[in-house]
Design an enzyme around this catalytic site. Structure first.
Site, PDB file in Angstrom:
ATOM      1  N   CYS A 169       0.827  -1.207   0.000  1.00 14.67           N
ATOM      2  CA  CYS A 169       0.000   0.000   0.000  1.00 14.67           C
ATOM      3  C   CYS A 169       0.864   1.260   0.000  1.00 14.67           C
ATOM      4  O   CYS A 169       2.026   1.238   0.406  1.00 14.67           O
ATOM      5  CB  CYS A 169      -0.915   0.012   1.221  1.00 14.67           C
ATOM      6  SG  CYS A 169      -2.265   1.219   1.092  1.00 14.67           S
ATOM      7  N   ASP A 223      -6.351  -2.487  11.890  1.00 12.65           N
ATOM      8  CA  ASP A 223      -5.168  -1.643  11.953  1.00 12.65           C
ATOM      9  C   ASP A 223      -4.990  -1.125  13.371  1.00 12.65           C
ATOM     10  O   ASP A 223      -5.918  -1.125  14.181  1.00 12.65           O
ATOM     11  CB  ASP A 223      -5.337  -0.468  10.977  1.00 12.65           C
ATOM     12  CG  ASP A 223      -4.023   0.188  10.587  1.00 12.65           C
ATOM     13  OD1 ASP A 223      -2.969  -0.197  11.133  1.00 12.65           O
ATOM     14  OD2 ASP A 223      -4.052   1.081   9.722  1.00 12.65           O
TER      15      ASP A 223
END
Length: 217
Positions: free
Chosen positions: A13, A130
């Protein structure tokens, strides 16, 4: 009967450079993420997205990361994306409005009911879990206590937060996620991916899979 062998998917990412996209493709990444939130040091605009996404061949997912974006912002990026990733306070209805597959990020703050969130975002293709840091929607470089991930979510778990080649094998053995998501852990500097660290991460994921599959047989 021998148990099916599991392969953990890999998402790189925060890519901003053509050479980093090319390296991710060559290393067999399953998904490549582009940050479309101006508050990130890894942000790209729609013109950059179009140029980078054009380098991604078929069967590798192009993922756009948004944080409480206006609908027109998301719509402008849609032609170059296969999957949407929402990192803000978007409701399920807001995530669904684009008629495109999406994943919802959950920051693992204290007291978060992950099962309730999974039910709320029932239409999501997966939940990205996360680390939580107040005021920061992602990309913190922090890990969280993986034992807080409850079993039986009924959703694909994408594990994020402070992953690198140093800890991803252990994360896979402990969590058995569907996928792992890495950004800072493959960088030599902010927004600059390092091909060697990318390769080391992929190798560490493969090692984690081998060990996890051996222990599950």
């Amino acid at each position: 009967m021998t148990a099916a062998m599991q392969r953990t998917r890999v998402k790189f990412c925060g890519l901003t450079r053509e050479q980093d996209v090319d390296a991710a493709v060559a290393l067999g990444a399953d998904a490549i993420g582009f940050v479309l939130w101006a508050g990130s040091k890894r942000a790209v605009d729609v013109d950059q997205l179009a140029r980078l996404a054009a380098r991604v061949p078929a069967f590798i997912a192009r993922v756009g990361l948004f944080v409480d974006a206006a609908p027109e912002e998301v719509s402008r990026a849609l032609p170059w994306l296969d999957l949407l990733q929402f990192h803000g306070d978007e409701s399920a209805a807001e995530c669904e409005r684009y008629d495109r597959a999406y994943i919802k990020a959950l920051r693992m703050r204290d007291g978060l009911d992950v099962h309730a969130a999974a039910r709320c975002y029932d239409s999501a293709r997966g939940l990205l879990l996360d680390a939580y840091r107040p005021g920061v929607p992602g990309g913190t470089g922090d890990t969280f206590d993986w034992s807080r991930i409850p079993p039986g979510l009924g959703k694909a778990v994408i594990l994020a937060g402070g992953l690198s080649d140093d800890n991803v094998s252990q994360a896979i053995r402990q969590v058995r996620p569907h996928a792992v998501d890495v950004s800072g852990g493959i960088e030599s500097a902010a927004a600059i991916k390092d091909a060697g660290r990318m390769r080391a991460f992929v190798n560490a994921v493969a090692l984690g899979d081998r060990v996890a599959n051996q222990t599950s047989v």
